[in-house]
Design a protein around this motif. Structure first.
Motif, PDB file in Angstrom:
ATOM      1  N   ARG A  31      41.739  38.572  35.982  1.00 11.27           N
ATOM      2  CA  ARG A  31      41.497  37.693  37.138  1.00 11.27           C
ATOM      3  C   ARG A  31      40.754  38.477  38.235  1.00 11.27           C
ATOM      4  O   ARG A  31      39.755  38.003  38.760  1.00 11.27           O
ATOM      5  CB  ARG A  31      42.829  37.131  37.659  1.00 11.27           C
ATOM      6  CG  ARG A  31      42.686  36.009  38.673  1.00 11.27           C
ATOM      7  CD  ARG A  31      44.020  35.271  38.890  1.00 11.27           C
ATOM      8  NE  ARG A  31      44.477  34.657  37.645  1.00 11.27           N
ATOM      9  CZ  ARG A  31      44.101  33.445  37.236  1.00 11.27           C
ATOM     10  NH1 ARG A  31      43.308  32.697  37.980  1.00 11.27           N
ATOM     11  NH2 ARG A  31      44.517  32.976  36.082  1.00 11.27           N
ATOM     12  N   THR A  32      41.259  39.655  38.562  1.00 10.81           N
ATOM     13  CA  THR A  32      40.520  40.536  39.480  1.00 10.81           C
ATOM     14  C   THR A  32      39.638  41.412  38.599  1.00 10.81           C
ATOM     15  O   THR A  32      40.116  42.345  37.946  1.00 10.81           O
ATOM     16  CB  THR A  32      41.502  41.429  40.273  1.00 10.81           C
ATOM     17  OG1 THR A  32      42.506  40.595  40.822  1.00 10.81           O
ATOM     18  CG2 THR A  32      40.779  42.186  41.381  1.00 10.81           C
ATOM     19  N   LEU A  33      38.353  41.079  38.561  1.00 11.87           N
ATOM     20  CA  LEU A  33      37.468  41.681  37.552  1.00 11.87           C
ATOM     21  C   LEU A  33      37.339  43.193  37.704  1.00 11.87           C
ATOM     22  O   LEU A  33      37.149  43.913  36.712  1.00 11.87           O
ATOM     23  CB  LEU A  33      36.075  41.039  37.599  1.00 11.87           C
ATOM     24  CG  LEU A  33      35.926  39.768  36.733  1.00 11.87           C
ATOM     25  CD1 LEU A  33      34.533  39.187  36.904  1.00 11.87           C
ATOM     26  CD2 LEU A  33      36.183  40.095  35.248  1.00 11.87           C
ATOM     27  N   SER A  34      37.476  43.705  38.953  1.00 15.78           N
ATOM     28  CA  SER A  34      37.297  45.146  39.186  1.00 15.78           C
ATOM     29  C   SER A  34      38.283  45.981  38.376  1.00 15.78           C
ATOM     30  O   SER A  34      38.024  47.144  38.075  1.00 15.78           O
ATOM     31  CB  SER A  34      37.453  45.452  40.677  1.00 15.78           C
ATOM     32  OG  SER A  34      38.745  45.044  41.108  1.00 15.78           O
ATOM     33  N   LYS A  35      39.409  45.360  38.018  1.00 12.48           N
ATOM     34  CA  LYS A  35      40.380  46.100  37.220  1.00 12.48           C
ATOM     35  C   LYS A  35      39.845  46.434  35.827  1.00 12.48           C
ATOM     36  O   LYS A  35      40.454  47.185  35.077  1.00 12.48           O
ATOM     37  CB  LYS A  35      41.669  45.295  37.083  1.00 12.48           C
ATOM     38  CG  LYS A  35      42.537  45.327  38.334  1.00 12.48           C
ATOM     39  CD  LYS A  35      44.007  45.128  37.986  1.00 12.48           C
ATOM     40  CE  LYS A  35      44.868  45.228  39.233  1.00 12.48           C
ATOM     41  NZ  LYS A  35      46.237  44.768  38.971  1.00 12.48           N
ATOM     42  N   CYS A  36      38.708  45.819  35.466  1.00 14.42           N
ATOM     43  CA  CYS A  36      38.131  46.086  34.146  1.00 14.42           C
ATOM     44  C   CYS A  36      37.374  47.421  34.107  1.00 14.42           C
ATOM     45  O   CYS A  36      37.128  47.964  33.019  1.00 14.42           O
ATOM     46  CB  CYS A  36      37.150  44.971  33.752  1.00 14.42           C
ATOM     47  SG  CYS A  36      37.943  43.346  33.610  1.00 14.42           S
ATOM     48  N   ASP A  37      37.023  47.933  35.274  1.00 11.30           N
ATOM     49  CA  ASP A  37      36.125  49.100  35.338  1.00 11.30           C
ATOM     50  C   ASP A  37      36.616  50.283  34.495  1.00 11.30           C
ATOM     51  O   ASP A  37      35.856  50.868  33.721  1.00 11.30           O
ATOM     52  CB  ASP A  37      35.944  49.563  36.802  1.00 11.30           C
ATOM     53  CG  ASP A  37      35.247  48.484  37.636  1.00 11.30           C
ATOM     54  OD1 ASP A  37      34.783  47.484  37.037  1.00 11.30           O
ATOM     55  OD2 ASP A  37      35.210  48.625  38.874  1.00 11.30           O
TER      56      ASP A  37
END
Lengths: 289, 289, 289, 289
Positions: A31-37
């Protein structure tokens, strides 16, 4: 093998990282895409919606925080349902109730997709170590195709039959755990109030036929009235309530679990709901003498 | 080191044999004297009365079947009391209630002797293997002098303070065991009646934080309704009753143990008292549907 | 005063007859219309649908068999909702859960109507005698306007505040009843197994501070193992479960009610669910000795 | 009819006064002899020892404070045993355990005397009003000869068979009472925490099938947290423990009484032991929210 992975919380992040380490091609979404980094640094691809992950991957695993998140990822706009279709498999490893699982299963199979529920026993550390226990149920073929992934994520996976059985089995395991914790708590308090050392009780238990990692792990902290929340008491009580409801459906009388459940309720009323479930000992201990 | 040994039942025979094997000089006595023969073959001496053993040895260990045997060996004609005196130590490792221990302690110390109670946790196999857990209490100096013997008999000995504490600690351990057995039984029955495999439940428990030798040892037999009596249900229930009474004395409310105790009573009323205490699952299971 | 009356089962028929006898003008409806005939002989009018009754009468009382009937009469075609409007009052005296009441209340007030829930304590005989106890909640003004009717139907009516409170109060009363019945049953069985006369126990109880119509009414039959269903055990157990759930919501620990609930479950598993709830004594009694 | 009367506490004084009022010739004794004065003013004679009373009277009634007083009056110097003999009857109406009764019975019958135990249900007020309930057991002929006195002292006397049965029956009655008090307490607290009026709950209970003098008498005070000790909580808990022990002897599983007993223990640990047993509601109520 290529898999999608929805949800990168504490559990999901550890799990998807393990898949990457073992050579899986992983496409993540959160949901919070930055956590994919961080995952991308380790070789993951990213999609911007659950639907996009489903479209791209034959198999998609989900690890979401609760039933409402699990439902939302499937049923909301850009959700799983928009792209699920024949030939695709969806494996939801979130901890949800049987009803939620059944609802997701119905929607996915209506679109021709296949579904497996796979709640796990174990938290952060076992997730990182690939030592989870996976309680899977649903589409048998999909379960079998998922085994290579399950073998990376857990030390053992069980196939339990129809959808809902994974959730039920987890409730039963947690019910036993809650009753055992009460048994342990009553013993510690009795030792203490009888003028015996509760530390010595722990040592004695540890040498005998009842020795188990839970007593060993939590006992010393309990003797220091320390209850950092690994599994919050209010969630343990909720699981006991649901297990008792399962007993009610099947006319199974469980007086010990019922007594344990009431002790957890008392602990909640003493304001201990957010602490670890081992804090139930405070309800046993409580006195004015 | 020279020790006397009173009582050559299953436990006492294994224990005195271990002492012999480890180089102790052992003088034995048993109500049925012929039971001494096997020990004599391995190097033991024999006396014809408890009094004679006490007279001969500085330290005497007793391992008798129940409180009445423990009292009889001390108080009857030719009993321990006739020869106990300053400089001599008596170590009773029989499982008796605190009251019996206190009575023996009083009589022995009145004669100038020293007393240690040392009930054990563990049955035949651990006795043979020298792997008992010894819950000792009473004369501190005598306890310390007994450690070389305890080290042969058990894997660990605890000094618990004043006479009676050994008995109390054992009750508390057994109370936890009884409640745990009920928790386990309720879980197995719930799995079964909910359409889940109780064998799978055992496997799952075995992999998680609750894994313990008791579940592992008894679970598979319970799933086959087999209850060969290692620890008879009626004795387990008696210990729960006594532990609850200890809680009563100290105003400790223990609703889970109380519920477990009532389940054991129900099991007794179903005629299961002489089976292993794991047979309590039959009381949980019992239904007409 | 003119009232509509929906539902002419055992309870509804007795209640509407009482209204007629006391000079109310009553317009009745029942799913099986022929059941209206007897009422018509005593002066009632008939309508063919719930909607028609609502249209004709300012006040309409309903007494339906269960939540689904209560919902159907309101929400289905030709139902209450089609004609309810400002100035009209709907009083549902069926026994339903708080949720059902709240749903009906919402729909009716959305149309400008007023709503009172009024579950009763008491069954056939008190209904015929106008001796019910009415646990009303909802629109205060409507409650007050309904008092003349309530005075005919019951010996006492209570106004309990917001919708849902009537249902909750009934659960609490039934929970106390279920625990009392278990206390009574355990006492009878204990007397019996201790070699005392359970008939004498009833006589003694009847003379003391605990004497009450329930013990007096059901005790002699219980001593003869006779349980004609006045209030079926499975319904009593359901109410205990719901009361415990209410306790769960409010963090009230109720170990005695929980133990009683498990005893009722055991009774259900023994096939006693359709008998009177006093049959729980059979679960207490059950033994093989 | 001439009777002796030993013990002029609150109960004994009221009882002997009633005997005088109804024309009995009464010879009294009390440990503090000055307490006899008031009785003498109403026509009683006095003796200086229990033995003297027995010597003078064919029938002697005792009403002593507890088992140790009951034993002392019989076995001590100048006690009952010194003069009891063939042709004399001793009726002990004190509340004692079965064991104490049996001990007294044995000693008295060994001397040729006859014995009846007759514990009562009811306290000060019923004693004054001659409205006690008498639970008699022992010598049948003596019981029958005592009926004229029992008819003055109580509204009803029961003959329950062998000595010990009176004590047992009283325990069973008190056990039911203790469980009922817990059922009542849980209901009151649940009403309160659910936003309902507990005063209204009392009114509703009072109108229904569960209405009883105990709820009616104690409920309003409980709602004001007032617990003047009519029957101290610690004595109620002791009776529950003894009743559960009686169940243990007879293999009767009583999970509701066991849960109630643990609630009373919790109340004791909260320092409520000397208050009325209705103070158990404080243990149910206790929370930090």
């Amino acid at each position: 093998m290529e898999v999608g992975f929805l949800g990168l919380g504490i559990m999901g992040k550890a799990m998807s990282m393990n898949l990457l380490k073992h050579g899986f091609k992983v496409t993540v979404w959160n949901r919070t895409l930055s956590k994919c980094d961080e995952l991308v640094e380790h070789g993951a691809s990213v999609c911007e919606t659950p639907a996009a992950v489903i479209k791209k991957c034959k198999y998609t695993i989900a690890m979401l925080s609760d039933p409402s998140a699990a439902l939302s990822v499937v049923f909301d706009k850009d959700g799983v349902l928009e792209e699920i279709c024949e030939g695709k498999g969806y494996i939801d490893m979130s901890t949800v109730d049987a009803e939620t699982s059944l609802k997701i299963n119905e929607a996915i199979t209506a679109k021709g997709g296949r579904f497996v529920e796979g709640p796990v026993s174990g938290s952060k550390k076992p997730a990182e170590d690939g030592q989870l226990i996976i309680l899977a149920a649903g589409d048998k073929a999909l379960f079998e195709e998922s085994v290579p992934a399950f073998d990376v994520l857990g030390k053992k996976s069980f196939y339990l039959g129809q959808v809902g059985n994974g959730a039920k089995m987890k409730l039963i395991v947690n019910m036993i755990m809650g009753s055992m914790m009460n048994a342990f708590s009553e013993g510690i308090v009795l030792a203490d109030k009888s003028g015996l050392s509760s530390d010595t009780l722990l040592d004695i238990l540890d040498l005998g036929a009842m020795t188990n990692p839970m007593f060993k792990g939590k006992g010393p902290a309990m003797n220091k009235s320390s209850y950092p929340p690994a599994f919050p008491l209010k969630h343990q009580q909720k699981d006991m309530r649901l297990a008792l409801a399962l007993g009610d459906e099947n006319a199974v009388s469980m007086p010990v679990a019922a007594a344990a459940n009431e002790a957890f309720k008392k602990a909640r009323s003493l304001g201990l709901g957010d602490l670890d479930f081992s804090a139930v000992i405070e309800a046993v201990k409580f006195s004015k003498e």
